[in-house]
Design an enzyme around this catalytic site. Structure first.
Site, short mmCIF file in Angstrom:
data_model
loop_
_atom_site.label_atom_id
_atom_site.label_comp_id
_atom_site.label_asym_id
_atom_site.label_seq_id
_atom_site.Cartn_x
_atom_site.Cartn_y
_atom_site.Cartn_z
N LYS A 43 0.83 -1.20 0.00
CA LYS A 43 0.00 0.00 0.00
C LYS A 43 0.87 1.25 0.00
CE LYS A 43 -0.40 -0.04 5.06
NZ LYS A 43 -1.31 -0.02 6.22
N TYR A 271 15.31 31.50 4.32
CA TYR A 271 14.24 32.28 4.95
C TYR A 271 14.50 32.49 6.43
CZ TYR A 271 11.39 31.54 0.76
OH TYR A 271 10.91 31.52 -0.52
#
Length: 375
Positions: A43, A271
């Site tokens: 999955k 940043y």
């Protein structure tokens, strides 16, 4: 399969997947647990490794049973695997209105409610049969028949129907990979009591997830095991439980230096200007960021360049991050973010531990912008 040249022509950050290591791990866990049948859990795109490539590789060594979470995942596998001798199980809760899709693509849903079976039967045409995985909730609390009476009622319904067929029965253990043995024992007791009371043959059982197959194989029936994480070579019980077997590492995460410059004393980067150089130093920019699954909180994490440890500095941005260098390296130099370089290694467990999470979350966070290269 994606070749390395394709990666270099586009974006030079990628994941390498060792398919032989996955096959080795599959055979190793079967021997360790004494299993004769393996249901491979693929999955979430095989935990980020690439479901189609992984299932094809496992098919080549004889695996014929695969488990996914969603109908869409099952349909993709069905398109790429032989149609006649492969079983695809849907582990997640499915809307009964999609029964026609499950029939068309021969997907076997996990079902934990009698009402679901009753509604499904009305949507199945005469002559059609839907394979059912009977889910038993012994303590996970997510889905499944939650009592001896409920298990019996569902089993009776399947047996009496010409449109439903039992293809398996299972439970999922909540504490198989930690130290809560008492809760694990309670789940075992519930399963054995409820399922044996209903006289459901052992040939239908698949109890062992990775944790059970690794540490509890002597307590439960492991003729069939249903495992995911151990296939991909990492310890689902880290850091609390040591691995009882030595699996092979499967995944490496790599990038190439995109730019190099010398940061002068007092200069800052990224940043927020959270990193300021205290001395003149070389730094490099890598084309990978949190949009690729390299989490923003990984600032300070080590990386490997030329067999030496360096570190991520400044804030990680959506598409890029910056690392320290001990000297000037050429643009295009490979940087290992997970994996081995020379004598040094950054394991998936190391990476997850630094992120204060589990390897499962790390693997399934890696985005599709990272090409998968298969060895």
């Amino acid at each position: 399969m994606i070749e390395k040249n394709d990666v270099l022509m586009t974006r030079p950050s990628w994941i390498e997947v060792d398919l032989k290591a996955i096959n080795y791990n599959a055979q190793l866990i079967m021997r360790h647990a004494g299993a004769n049948r393996l249901i491979a859990v693929v999955k979430a795109n095989a935990y980020g490794h690439g479901a189609v490539a992984v299932t094809k590789s496992l098919y080549d060594i004889g695996v014929r049973d695969f488990a996914v979470a969603t109908i869409d995942e099952g349909i993709v596998l069905r398109k790429h695997l032989p149609k006649n001798n492969v079983n695809i199980i849907l582990l997640g809760v499915q809307d009964v209105s999609h029964v026609r899709l499950m029939l068309t693509h021969r997907l076997s849903p996990a079902v934990g409610e009698l009402e679901w079976l009753q509604e499904a039967e009305q949507l199945i045409d005469d002559g059609e049969i839907l394979d059912i995985q009977l889910a038993v909730d012994t303590g996970m609390g997510r889905m499944g028949a939650h009592s001896e009476t409920a298990v019996q009622a569902m089993y009776d319904k399947i047996l009496s129907s010409t449109k439903l067929n039992l293809s398996g029965i299972f439970t999922h253990f909540a504490t198989a990979d930690d130290e809560n043995q008492n809760y694990y024992d309670e789940q075992i007791d519930n399963f054995y009591k409820w399922v044996q009371s209903a006289n459901i043959p052992k040939s239908y059982w698949h109890l062992a997830n990775s944790g059970s197959a690794l540490w509890h194989y002597h307590q439960i029936n492991t003729d069939t095991i249903r495992v995911g994480s151990v296939l991909y070579g990492y310890n689902p019980g880290a850091p609390d439980l040591p691995m009882p077997i030595i699996t092979k590492n499967v995944l490496s995460l790599k990038s190439r230096i995109g730019a190099v410059h010398k940061l002068q004393v007092g200069e800052s980067l990224s940043y927020g200007a959270t990193y300021t150089a205290q001395y003149s130093q070389w730094v490099a920019t890598l084309p990978i960021g949190y949009a690729d699954g390299y989490l923003r909180r990984m600032t300070g994490m080590k990386v490997l360049v030329g067999g030496q440890e360096e570190h991520v500095i400044g804030r990680i941005t959506m598409d890029q991050l910056v690392i320290t260098l001990d000297r000037q390296y050429p643009v295009g130099t490979i940087v290992t973010l997970i994996g081995r370089d020379g004598d040094k290694e950054i394991t998936l467990e190391n990476f997850a531990d630094y992120a204060h999470t589990i390897p499962h979350e790390i693997l399934t966070s890696f985005g599709q912008r990272l090409s998968r290269i298969y060895k």
